[in-house]
Every structure is written in structure tokens, then in C-alpha cells.
Design a protein around this motif. Sequence first.
Motif, PDB file in Angstrom:
ATOM      1  N   ASP A 158      49.731 102.196  18.782  1.00  0.00           N
ATOM      2  CA  ASP A 158      48.716 102.571  19.770  1.00  0.00           C
ATOM      3  C   ASP A 158      47.805 101.389  20.087  1.00  0.00           C
ATOM      4  OD1 ASP A 158      49.760 105.094  19.904  1.00  0.00           O
ATOM      5  OD2 ASP A 158      48.292 105.994  18.549  1.00  0.00           O
ATOM      6  N   GLU A 159      47.429 100.624  19.056  1.00  0.00           N
ATOM      7  CA  GLU A 159      46.587  99.450  19.288  1.00  0.00           C
ATOM      8  C   GLU A 159      47.356  98.384  20.074  1.00  0.00           C
ATOM      9  OE1 GLU A 159      44.075  98.318  15.684  1.00  0.00           O
ATOM     10  OE2 GLU A 159      45.516  99.750  14.834  1.00  0.00           O
ATOM     11  N   GLY A 162      47.446  99.332  23.558  1.00  0.00           N
ATOM     12  CA  GLY A 162      46.138  99.083  24.159  1.00  0.00           C
ATOM     13  C   GLY A 162      46.005  97.648  24.634  1.00  0.00           C
ATOM     14  N   ASP A 165      48.097  97.180  27.749  1.00  0.00           N
ATOM     15  CA  ASP A 165      47.435  97.740  28.923  1.00  0.00           C
ATOM     16  C   ASP A 165      46.320  96.816  29.422  1.00  0.00           C
ATOM     17  OD1 ASP A 165      49.016  99.996  29.193  1.00  0.00           O
ATOM     18  OD2 ASP A 165      47.760 101.228  27.881  1.00  0.00           O
TER      19      ASP A 165
END
Length: 669
Positions: A158-159, A162, A165
Motif C-alpha cells: 500500500d505504501e 502510494g 501514485d
Amino acid sequence: MQPDPRLVLAQAASLHRSGQVDAAIEGFRQAARLQPSWPDPHRMLAMALLQSGRAKEAVQSARTVSTLMPNDPHAHLLLGVGLMTAGQADKAISAFERAIRIAPRLGEAQFQAGNALAATGRFKEAVARYDKALEIDPLGVEALVNRAVALARLKRRDEALGDLDKLIGLQPWAAMHHVNKAALLLEGGEAGIADAIAAVQKAIEIAPKDPDAWSLLGQARLAAGDIDGARAAHEQAVAAAPERADLRVPLVQVLRYQEVFAEARGHADAAIKLAPRFVGALYERAEVLRALDQPAEALADIDALLALEPRHARALVARAIILQDMNRAEEGRAALDKAARLAPEEADVRLQLGQDDLARGRWEKGWIGYEARGSILPPTYAPLPFTRWDGKETPERLVVLVEQGYGDAIQFARLIPLLADRGVTVRFLTRAPLVPLFRTLDPRIEVSADLDDLDLGAPGLRWVPLGSLPRLLARDPATWPAAPYLTADPERIGQWRHVREEGDFLVGITWQGSTRRVLDIGRSAPLAKFAPLAQIDGVRLVTIQRGAGSEQLDQVEFRGKVLKLDEDFDADGAFLDTAALLQNLDLVVTTDTSMAHLAGALAVPTLVALRAVPDWRWGRAGAQSIFYPSLELVRQRTPGDWDDVFARIADLVRARIAARGTKLEGGAA
């Protein structure tokens, strides 16, 4: 008179700016010799040497700079870059750390320290350094890229997503960021496939000829089960960069899945021509050659691969399978054992080792290894969307999920009544054509092709794949429910009595199994090989072959001696008419197909023609099947030699006819 070192340095710098790097290097060396204590010539020499790819020499000059300027962080930064370029990342870390101690806000030193730590596998520390670099420069694109990679290695997906993105926000025109995001999403498994496809398609919109984007799209489509789409994407990747061998290898894999072996072989050959030592290309070509029934050539490619990379576990598994094809099972086992030592968690390794253990009757270990079938590509079943049963609790309702082929379903279905014996309410979720047959298994078992009437959110609902029941319920097949455990409809049995004429010895025959070449290698025999049976006086053959292979009936000389069944045979359910017909036969003769399992489940006398080293369920030796007592196994003595097998089968049929005659005479007397 000695030249002025400042003039020499200026001239060398001018040469460097004009692109004359070699001449500049000599000038920098001369300036350094003229004034050894002056750092500038050594610094400029180190940078020029790095530019020309002479990293080891660059390190010597950079080290001199760091000695002359021990308090200059840029001197230690230069030394660290030189060491990294020379492949000495562990030593580079110390140089970068010295630069950071002198100038903690030097973002480049923090960034390069992160790179060196990542290169040595210290990803957690690397992330901390990238954090510092980004604190100094929040818009540092390279630091964001490398931190995303390090976070992915730490499974902090998830990091990492991130960071990707953020990169897409900073540089929306850069296809690379979308590709990296898609690759990370794909690593997340089934849940990320759709998003991965969307991300890589965005990359292709930005860069329509990016071969890496097309290749990744092919991988994502394959993971989604879209083999045709995967092929199209990989073909685009190869067209965009035909000189890259690495792009051809996944295309070969997809072409193998489609069983387009000629094209697969062509791309594999092209990849090896481009990169003769490319292990991925050698592996894929070996798989193609095996499918083309060229085991010796396949083994040569695998051995060439292992000479380059002896610790390649998947290649060792492939070698084991090829050696089994060649009737060299013990050598194959040695390859599997080595693969298990190298990669004990690899799904392909665990599965092949487990199946070999099962073939040898090592049931405890074998069923554990067999569990890996859910982790291979493609897996043998898709998990259901509720909790899997672990065999310990007593569920309120248990869904047993069918998997693999019809033969596997028939073999393992006998274990389902053991669950009912324990008081478990069971739903057997099977393929629609098999529902009527399996309803004869046990009246306590619900049999269905769907779960439409179940509340999938019910807290007591569990599921389990059918092939896991042996491990959970009864590991030794000697303790399994005995055959017959399926039954034929009595009315249908009567309807098929007309096939028998007085005095006939009626033999049902099946010769073709799966049409998938990879599954069928060496298992099916041409119908023509059954000719010795047709020549036996008193024998009447009945074809129970359906679908692929049936066309061979019109091509054999003994066509007139084979009874062909109506086209609507088994029209209302798989094997319903077949099961009834089998009750009217004296014998079944089949290759390794689902017919062997059906006959065994019905306890019908059967001769099974097997390749030299057959599928695990038939064991490694002997004429008896531990799973089906009514079956007699006739094995090839030489790989591929069906003539000898069917000559022996003909002898066994004659012996059965003689025994029947003796029995009838004795009864009459």
C-alpha cells in the motif's frame, strides 16, 4: 620547464567538454602527477573514468580526493558512487555515511546511501534513507521511484502504491510509473488483476509502442485467464522490440498453453539465437520440445540451462518430468530432491515431489505435497468466497468443490460419504454434466452444479477442494470406501442388454484421453494399436470413446468389428449410459482416461494400458491398482512402445476367454 598544472587541467577539461574523454583522462592524469596534493585533477579524473566505464580506476582517484578533503561531503559522495559502480555496494555505504555525517542535509548522499543499502538487501534501512532524501526534496522523483521498489520488497504494497501514485501525479506523462504500478498490483494476486490491467493500459495510451507495457499487459491478461488476450499483447511486445529475447519468452509460454507448438518453437529458437545463454528461453523451448514428444532434445536444453544456472529449481523439476517420460524415474527423483533442497517453498517443486511420493506409496508426505496444486499456474481450482475448512472443526454445512478432470472427480468422490458419516451436511459442487452420476454416490450427499440457494455469508459455511479430502480424512487409500461406490441405473442397464449376442466376449474400448497435449503426453494410444484385440476369435469390440479420437474409428482396418454407439449416447448426463453399458460388458480395455476411473468405481473388470512411467495414481510398478481392485495395469516396457502392451493385453483377453470357457464347462458338468 615543467608545464603549469592549472593550464593542463583547463585543457583536459576542454577536451572533456568536447567529448574527447580518453584524451581528457590523460590530461587529468598529467595534472594530478604535476600537483598530487591538488584535489581537482583527481576529482575530474574520477568522474571521467566513471563516464568511460572504468570504475575500478575511478575508485582509486576518488579515494585520493576523499583523503585530500576529509571534511568535504562531496568527496565521500564521489567515492561512494565509484564504489557502487564498481559493484562494491557494501563499501559504498560507509562512504555515503561519512558524507551524511558531515552534511546531513545533503540529499544526494541520503539518496545514494538508500541505493547502496537496497543493493545489499537492507531494504528497511534503505527506506529510511529515501525518507530523509524526500524530506529534503519532496519532489525527488528518483527517490520516490526507488523507495517504491524498496517498499514493495518489504511487502509494504500500500505504501509502495502510494509512492507510485505520487509519481503519476508529478509526471503523468511518464508511462514507466503506470507500468510499475501495474506490476506491483499484479504481484498482489487475483484481487489486483483488474486494476493492474487498467494501469498498464494507461501506460500504453501514453506510449503505444512501449514493449514492457505490452509484455506486462500480457502477463496480467494471462493471470486473468484471458489466454487469447495475453497472446495478442505479447505479440505486440515482440513486434515493438524484436531484438529483445526476454519479450519472446512469455509469448512462448502463452503459445504453449494454446498448444500452438510450431509458433512457440519458432519464437523460442529466435530468443536463443538472440541470447544463447538465456535460461528462460532454454526452459521454454524444453517445455515445447517435451510437448512435441522430443524428450531427448528437451533434456538437452534443460541440461544446458542447468550448466549455466545449477540452482534453477524449476528446471530441475522439468528435468525430472522429462526423465520420467524417458522411463528414468529414479534419476527424475534425484532431480526433484535437489529442487526441494534449493526451493522447498516453490509450488511446482512441492507438487511434483508430492505426486512422486504418492506414486511410491508415501501417503503421509505425498498428500501434503499435493496441496501445492492450488498455488501453481494455472491453479487446479478457484477458491470459493468464504472460509476454507481446515479439517478440525465441524462445519454446519460443507461445500466440497470439484477440481481437475472427470477422472480426478470420480477417484476422490468416494471420500465424500465419510463426511456424512461424521454428521456433516455436505454439498458436492461439481460440473453440471456429472451431477446425475454423482447423485448415485450417497443419498445423504447433496449434489449440485451451483450454490444459488445457499447463503454464502452464513457463519457455519465452509468449503474444501475435493483433492484435499485424502489429507484431511484418510491418507492411506487402503482405508478408503471400497468399490463399487457408484451405481448404474437398473432400467438403463436393461436397455443396453441388446449389445450382447450369445457367445460374445464383449470388450469396451477407449483410447483417447484429454485433448490437451501437455496433459496427454504418452497417455493415449492410437486406436490402430487395438488391432490385436479385434483379431481374437469370439471378441466383439464396443467403442465407448466419445468426442476427440472418435474419428479414428473410420480409419482402422477392423472398423467392421467395432460396434459404434448412437450419437445421443450419454446425452442427458455424463457417463449415465456408459455406466449402464459397462454392466453388460465382459471387460473394458482403456488407456489412462476417465474411463479407467469410472470402470474402477463401478468395479467392472478392466485392463488399463499405461505409459512407461504413468501418472502418480497408477504407482511405479505392479499390475494392481490400490484404488481400484477390478483394474489390471499393463505398463509399457519401453517408452512409446504400444505394440508390446497390446500384444500382452491380447494374451490376457485370451486367458480370460479360456477361463470363462472352463468355468462354463465346469458349471454344465
